[in-house]
Design a protein around this motif. Structure first.
Motif: not given
Length: 184
Positions: A13-18, A51-59
Motif C-alpha cells: 500500500k506504499s504511496l509517494l506523494l510529490v 525516496i524513489a531511489t531508497a524505497r520505491p513505492p507501489a504507487y
C-alpha cells in the motif's frame, strides 16, 4: 460511477506523494491515508528522487512542476527502480504535450489540479489497459481553452507575439488572458 474499494489496493500500500504545494500535499496525504494507503510525502524533485531511489513505492502521485525542477524526473526514477509502480502525474498547468510525455515515460494517468482524491485513487487503481471512470468534475470549456493557449504559449518558448500569431489572436488580448489565473 463505481468507486474502487480498499481491497483493490493490494498487499503493498506504499504511496509517494510529490508536490511543492504544502497545504495541498497535507490534504491529499490525509485523504489517501483514509483510503488505506501508507503515505510518504516529498516537497521537491530532490526529496522525491531520494525516496524513489531508497524505497520505491507501489504507487505515486507526482506534481509536474516543482520549484526545483520537473516531476517527470521523479517518474523516470520510479519506473527505473520499480516497473510495476503506478504513477499519476498531477499538474495545474495541464497540456497535451506534457501528458503524452508523462505517459511515454511510464505514468499511468495524468490529471489536472484541482483533482479530487477519489479521482486520483481511481486512476491509481484502474486495471491495466482499462480507462479509469471519467472525473466527477470535468474541465469547463473555458479551462480547456485556457489549457490550449498555455500549451501553444509553451511550445512557442513563451513568446507572446509568436503565440498570438499562431492562435490568430491579437497580442494584447493574449497578454490579458495570460495575466489572469486559470479558470476552473
Amino acid at each position: 460511477m463505481s468507486e474502487i474499494k480498499l481491497k483493490d489496493i493490494g498487499p503493498d500500500k506504499s504511496l509517494l506523494l510529490v508536490d511543492d504545494d504544502e497545504p495541498f500535499l497535507k490534504r491529499l496525504a490525509k485523504a489517501m491515508e483514509k483510503r488505506g494507503f501508507d503515505v510518504e510525502t516529498a516537497g521537491s524533485v530532490v526529496a522525491g528522487s531520494a525516496i524513489a531511489t531508497a524505497r520505491p513505492p507501489a504507487y505515486a502521485v507526482v506534481d509536474l512542476r516543482l520549484e526545483d525542477g520537473n516531476g517527470l524526473d521523479v517518474v523516470e526514477i520510479l519506473q527505473n527502480k520499480r516497473e510495476d509502480c503506478r504513477v499519476v502525474v498531477l499538474t495545474g498547468y495541464g497540456a497535451i504535450a506534457t501528458a503524452v510525455a508523462a505517459v511515454k515515460i511510464g505514468a499511468t494517468d495524468y490529471l489536472s489540479k484541482p483533482a479530487d482524491a477519489q479521482d486520483i485513487v481511481n486512476a491509481l487503481l484502474s486495471a491495466e489497459g482499462e480507462l479509469p471512470p471519467p472525473p466527477e468534475n470535468p474541465m469547463s470549456a473555458d479551462r480547456v481553452r485556457w489549457e490550449h493557449i498555455q500549451r501553444v504559449y509553451e511550445l512557442c518558448d513563451r513568446n507572446v507575439s509568436e503565440t498570438a500569431r499562431r492562435l490568430n489572436m491579437h497580442r494584447r488580448t493574449l497578454q490579458r488572458i495570460l495575466a489572469k489565473r486559470s479558470p476552473r
